[in-house]
Design a protein around this motif. Structure first.
Motif, PDB file in Angstrom:
ATOM      1  N   HIS A  33      35.595  38.752  32.886  1.00  0.00           N
ATOM      2  CA  HIS A  33      36.283  38.169  34.091  1.00  0.00           C
ATOM      3  C   HIS A  33      37.121  37.706  34.140  1.00  0.00           C
ATOM      4  O   HIS A  33      38.243  37.198  34.709  1.00  0.00           O
ATOM      5  N   THR A  35      39.116  37.067  31.765  1.00  0.00           N
ATOM      6  CA  THR A  35      40.843  37.830  31.156  1.00  0.00           C
ATOM      7  C   THR A  35      40.837  39.341  32.461  1.00  0.00           C
ATOM      8  O   THR A  35      42.452  38.744  32.437  1.00  0.00           O
ATOM      9  N   GLY A  36      40.435  39.279  33.188  1.00  0.00           N
ATOM     10  CA  GLY A  36      40.873  39.917  34.478  1.00  0.00           C
ATOM     11  C   GLY A  36      41.897  39.249  35.292  1.00  0.00           C
ATOM     12  O   GLY A  36      42.082  40.157  35.766  1.00  0.00           O
ATOM     13  N   LEU A  37      41.720  38.065  35.917  1.00  0.00           N
ATOM     14  CA  LEU A  37      42.445  37.124  36.188  1.00  0.00           C
ATOM     15  C   LEU A  37      43.587  36.438  35.677  1.00  0.00           C
ATOM     16  O   LEU A  37      44.258  35.514  36.989  1.00  0.00           O
ATOM     17  N   GLY A  38      43.438  36.684  34.447  1.00  0.00           N
ATOM     18  CA  GLY A  38      44.728  36.716  33.801  1.00  0.00           C
ATOM     19  C   GLY A  38      44.857  34.937  32.807  1.00  0.00           C
ATOM     20  O   GLY A  38      45.504  34.611  31.693  1.00  0.00           O
ATOM     21  N   ALA A  39      43.683  35.278  32.255  1.00  0.00           N
ATOM     22  CA  ALA A  39      43.114  33.964  31.412  1.00  0.00           C
ATOM     23  C   ALA A  39      43.517  34.905  29.900  1.00  0.00           C
ATOM     24  O   ALA A  39      43.540  35.361  29.798  1.00  0.00           O
ATOM     25  N   GLU A  40      44.004  33.328  29.179  1.00  0.00           N
ATOM     26  CA  GLU A  40      44.209  34.023  27.811  1.00  0.00           C
ATOM     27  C   GLU A  40      43.007  33.390  26.900  1.00  0.00           C
ATOM     28  O   GLU A  40      43.065  32.089  27.543  1.00  0.00           O
TER      29      GLU A  40
END
Length: 76
Positions: A33, A35-40
């Motif tokens: 979830h 990483t799907g939102l752009g988190a690293e």
């Protein structure tokens, strides 16, 4: 591993039960979830410092990179 459902009658909810989910499953779902939102996601890194200014929060990591990450405060 079987999921464990236990009643929780004092919980005022349509889902008044405890659902035991194995930790690796929880970790995987949260990571997907995020990483799907752009988190690293960085595992094995220590946070060695935090500072805040008007633009957000700077997180200093102790993983040998001496890198600072500027992130919006809402994410912390």
């Amino acid at each position: 591993m079987a999921h464990n459902r236990q009643p929780a009658p004092e919980l005022d909810s349509a889902h008044a039960y405890v659902l035991g989910i194995p930790q690796p499953t929880t970790d995987r779902l949260l990571a997907e979830h995020a990483t799907g939102l752009g988190a690293e996601i960085r595992r094995g890194c220590d946070v060695v410092g935090l500072s805040q200014d008007d633009d957000g929060v700077t997180v200093e990591l102790g993983d040998g990179t001496s890198e600072e990450l500027d992130v919006p405060a809402v994410l912390l």
